[in-house]
Motif scaffolding. Structure first.
Motif, PDB file in Angstrom:
ATOM      1  N   VAL A 126      98.477   6.354  48.575  1.00 11.22           N
ATOM      2  CA  VAL A 126      97.955   5.537  47.257  1.00 11.22           C
ATOM      3  C   VAL A 126      99.811   6.746  46.409  1.00 11.22           C
ATOM      4  CG1 VAL A 126      96.713   6.113  45.213  1.00 11.22           C
ATOM      5  CG2 VAL A 126      95.505   6.276  46.819  1.00 11.22           C
ATOM      6  N   SER A 127     100.158   5.654  45.993  1.00  7.69           N
ATOM      7  CA  SER A 127     101.237   5.755  45.177  1.00  7.69           C
ATOM      8  C   SER A 127     100.482   6.912  44.009  1.00  7.69           C
ATOM      9  CB  SER A 127     101.195   4.236  44.551  1.00  7.69           C
ATOM     10  OG  SER A 127     102.446   4.645  43.655  1.00  7.69           O
ATOM     11  N   PRO A 128     101.523   7.957  43.520  1.00  9.84           N
ATOM     12  CA  PRO A 128     101.017   8.873  42.889  1.00  9.84           C
ATOM     13  C   PRO A 128     101.217   8.154  41.449  1.00  9.84           C
ATOM     14  CG  PRO A 128     102.665  10.219  44.521  1.00  9.84           C
ATOM     15  CD  PRO A 128     102.682   8.378  44.349  1.00  9.84           C
ATOM     16  N   ARG A 129     101.682   7.529  41.121  1.00 13.61           N
ATOM     17  CA  ARG A 129     101.422   6.976  40.030  1.00 13.61           C
ATOM     18  C   ARG A 129     100.601   6.014  39.775  1.00 13.61           C
ATOM     19  NH1 ARG A 129     106.754   5.404  42.044  1.00 13.61           N
ATOM     20  NH2 ARG A 129     108.886   6.307  39.975  1.00 13.61           N
ATOM     21  N   ILE A 130      99.595   5.393  40.854  1.00 15.09           N
ATOM     22  CA  ILE A 130      98.622   4.837  40.223  1.00 15.09           C
ATOM     23  C   ILE A 130      97.654   6.109  40.548  1.00 15.09           C
ATOM     24  CG2 ILE A 130      97.040   3.877  41.527  1.00 15.09           C
ATOM     25  CD1 ILE A 130      98.263   1.987  43.576  1.00 15.09           C
ATOM     26  N   THR A 131      97.656   7.376  40.995  1.00 22.69           N
ATOM     27  CA  THR A 131      96.300   8.578  40.779  1.00 22.69           C
ATOM     28  C   THR A 131      97.078   9.010  39.580  1.00 22.69           C
ATOM     29  OG1 THR A 131      96.957   8.947  43.596  1.00 22.69           O
ATOM     30  CG2 THR A 131      96.267  10.736  41.806  1.00 22.69           C
ATOM     31  N   ARG A 132      97.975   8.350  39.020  1.00 24.59           N
ATOM     32  CA  ARG A 132      97.984   9.718  37.371  1.00 24.59           C
ATOM     33  C   ARG A 132      97.338   8.647  36.700  1.00 24.59           C
ATOM     34  NH1 ARG A 132     103.541   9.517  35.018  1.00 24.59           N
ATOM     35  NH2 ARG A 132     104.402   8.289  36.347  1.00 24.59           N
ATOM     36  N   ASP A 204      97.265  16.475  50.234  1.00 24.56           N
ATOM     37  CA  ASP A 204      98.586  15.197  51.205  1.00 24.56           C
ATOM     38  C   ASP A 204      99.250  15.342  49.318  1.00 24.56           C
ATOM     39  OD1 ASP A 204      96.369  14.027  49.493  1.00 24.56           O
ATOM     40  OD2 ASP A 204      96.343  13.101  51.803  1.00 24.56           O
ATOM     41  N   ARG A 205     100.214  14.457  49.850  1.00 24.93           N
ATOM     42  CA  ARG A 205     101.248  14.491  48.188  1.00 24.93           C
ATOM     43  C   ARG A 205      99.207  14.013  46.596  1.00 24.93           C
ATOM     44  NH1 ARG A 205     105.925  13.665  49.283  1.00 24.93           N
ATOM     45  NH2 ARG A 205     107.177  12.636  46.572  1.00 24.93           N
ATOM     46  N   VAL A 206      98.609  13.086  47.114  1.00 22.06           N
ATOM     47  CA  VAL A 206      97.529  12.866  46.166  1.00 22.06           C
ATOM     48  C   VAL A 206      97.384  14.395  45.755  1.00 22.06           C
ATOM     49  CG1 VAL A 206      95.519  12.009  45.698  1.00 22.06           C
ATOM     50  CG2 VAL A 206      96.853  10.684  47.024  1.00 22.06           C
ATOM     51  N   GLN A 207      96.705  14.664  46.137  1.00 20.54           N
ATOM     52  CA  GLN A 207      95.609  16.274  45.984  1.00 20.54           C
ATOM     53  C   GLN A 207      96.826  17.201  45.364  1.00 20.54           C
ATOM     54  OE1 GLN A 207      92.396  16.291  46.973  1.00 20.54           O
ATOM     55  NE2 GLN A 207      92.805  14.725  47.441  1.00 20.54           N
ATOM     56  N   ALA A 208      98.657  16.588  45.549  1.00 23.12           N
ATOM     57  CA  ALA A 208      99.345  17.499  44.927  1.00 23.12           C
ATOM     58  C   ALA A 208      99.012  17.140  43.482  1.00 23.12           C
ATOM     59  CB  ALA A 208     100.426  17.691  45.387  1.00 23.12           C
ATOM     60  N   VAL A 209      99.001  15.731  43.319  1.00 23.84           N
ATOM     61  CA  VAL A 209      99.054  15.558  41.991  1.00 23.84           C
ATOM     62  C   VAL A 209      97.719  15.842  40.788  1.00 23.84           C
ATOM     63  CG1 VAL A 209      98.714  12.704  40.448  1.00 23.84           C
ATOM     64  CG2 VAL A 209     100.384  13.347  42.513  1.00 23.84           C
ATOM     65  N   ILE A 210      96.554  15.695  41.961  1.00 22.19           N
ATOM     66  CA  ILE A 210      95.566  15.791  41.096  1.00 22.19           C
ATOM     67  C   ILE A 210      95.467  17.770  40.510  1.00 22.19           C
ATOM     68  CG2 ILE A 210      92.880  16.631  41.930  1.00 22.19           C
ATOM     69  CD1 ILE A 210      93.179  14.154  43.120  1.00 22.19           C
ATOM     70  N   PHE A 211      96.120  18.495  41.779  1.00 19.27           N
ATOM     71  CA  PHE A 211      96.121  19.729  41.222  1.00 19.27           C
ATOM     72  C   PHE A 211      97.398  19.807  40.182  1.00 19.27           C
ATOM     73  CE2 PHE A 211      98.584  23.945  41.562  1.00 19.27           C
ATOM     74  CZ  PHE A 211      98.072  24.529  41.945  1.00 19.27           C
ATOM     75  N   THR A 212      97.941  19.231  39.848  1.00 19.11           N
ATOM     76  CA  THR A 212      98.855  19.758  38.131  1.00 19.11           C
ATOM     77  C   THR A 212      97.764  19.327  37.452  1.00 19.11           C
ATOM     78  OG1 THR A 212     100.249  17.208  38.763  1.00 19.11           O
ATOM     79  CG2 THR A 212     101.570  19.148  39.854  1.00 19.11           C
ATOM     80  N   TYR A 213      97.329  18.037  37.261  1.00 18.53           N
ATOM     81  CA  TYR A 213      96.760  18.021  36.347  1.00 18.53           C
ATOM     82  C   TYR A 213      95.088  18.502  36.286  1.00 18.53           C
ATOM     83  CZ  TYR A 213      98.739  13.644  35.333  1.00 18.53           C
ATOM     84  OH  TYR A 213      99.565  12.459  34.886  1.00 18.53           O
ATOM     85  N   LYS A 214      94.679  19.315  37.353  1.00 22.42           N
ATOM     86  CA  LYS A 214      93.727  20.317  37.393  1.00 22.42           C
ATOM     87  C   LYS A 214      94.082  21.488  36.573  1.00 22.42           C
ATOM     88  CE  LYS A 214      90.472  22.900  40.460  1.00 22.42           C
ATOM     89  NZ  LYS A 214      89.463  22.859  41.446  1.00 22.42           N
ATOM     90  N   HIS A 215      95.339  22.245  36.936  1.00 21.94           N
ATOM     91  CA  HIS A 215      95.561  23.017  36.185  1.00 21.94           C
ATOM     92  C   HIS A 215      96.219  23.087  34.872  1.00 21.94           C
ATOM     93  CE1 HIS A 215      93.734  25.678  38.950  1.00 21.94           C
ATOM     94  NE2 HIS A 215      94.290  24.666  40.010  1.00 21.94           N
TER      95      HIS A 215
END
Length: 220
Positions: A126-132, A204-215
């Motif tokens: 999943v593109s991090p942009r879509i994840t965002r 993975d990178r998707v979880q990294a994006v979620i991590f930054t938003y979560k915190h």
């Protein structure tokens, strides 16, 4: 090496179509199938495939809950969620549950094969942009800065450069784009990303994006 796959979908014709595409390759093999989430969990635990293709909307145990159970009990199996719509309301929940990404059910065969190979190799599809965008749509469910005020720094284990790279990943940049922005070699960025995922215990990178938003980490 052969990538073993389990297909979990309540539509027999969908499973048949995916099986025909996957088994036509030399490096991917379908080792099991299931028509509902509960059976999918059992089959995955028994066969420990490299990748699970997981439908979301199924009778009984849905794909989100099945994904959560698989990611908690079958650590070596990665889940690739299948959705009908690009921004399906359940896609975000699936990512939070531990999925390594999601695909549309009308995905082209070459895209499906590439996604499975990427997930099996430990990457996200999943593109991090879509994840965002998904995260922005569900921002209300994330904790506020006040709720996080007394928590320790979640990035304390990272070096300043690793934290910088993490924020660029969260911004949706590829390794090549991060390398250009931070004036680094692309191989160096890749090494930083690998270390970040390891230190923060992220899949993975998707979880990294979620991590930054979560915190509530800063966003560019």
């Amino acid at each position: 090496m052969t990538t073993n796959v389990v297909i979990v979908d309540d539509q027999p014709l969908v499973r048949l179509g995916f099986r025909m595409v996957l088994n036509a390759t030399d490096d991917i093999r379908v080792v099991g199938e299931a028509g509902d989430g509960a059976t999918g969990v059992r089959v995955t635990q028994q066969l420990t495939p490299d990748v699970v293709l997981m439908d979301i909307r199924m009778p009984g145990l849905n794909g989100v809950d099945a994904t959560r159970t698989i990611c908690a009990t079958a650590a070596t199996s990665r889940v690739l969620v299948l959705t009908t719509f690009d921004l399906d309301e359940y896609a975000f929940a699936s990512l939070k549950a531990g999925a390594s990404g999601f695909l549309l059910k009308d995905v082209r065969p070459d895209e499906l094969l590439g996604a499975i190979r990427a997930v099996a190799a430990g990457d996200a599809v999943v593109s991090p942009r879509i994840t965002r965008e998904l995260l922005n749509r569900h921002a209300a469910s994330l904790r506020t800065a006040e709720e996080r005020a007394d928590e320790p720094d979640p990035t304390a284990a990272l070096t300043p450069r690793e934290r910088e790279v993490l924020l660029e990943v969260a911004a949706g940049l590829t390794n090549a784009e991060i390398a250009q922005r931070l004036v680094l070699a692309e191989a160096t960025v890749k090494t930083h990303v690998t270390r970040i995922l390891s230190k923060l215990d992220l899949r993975d990178r998707v979880q990294a994006v979620i991590f930054t938003y979560k915190h509530g980490l800063p966003r560019r």
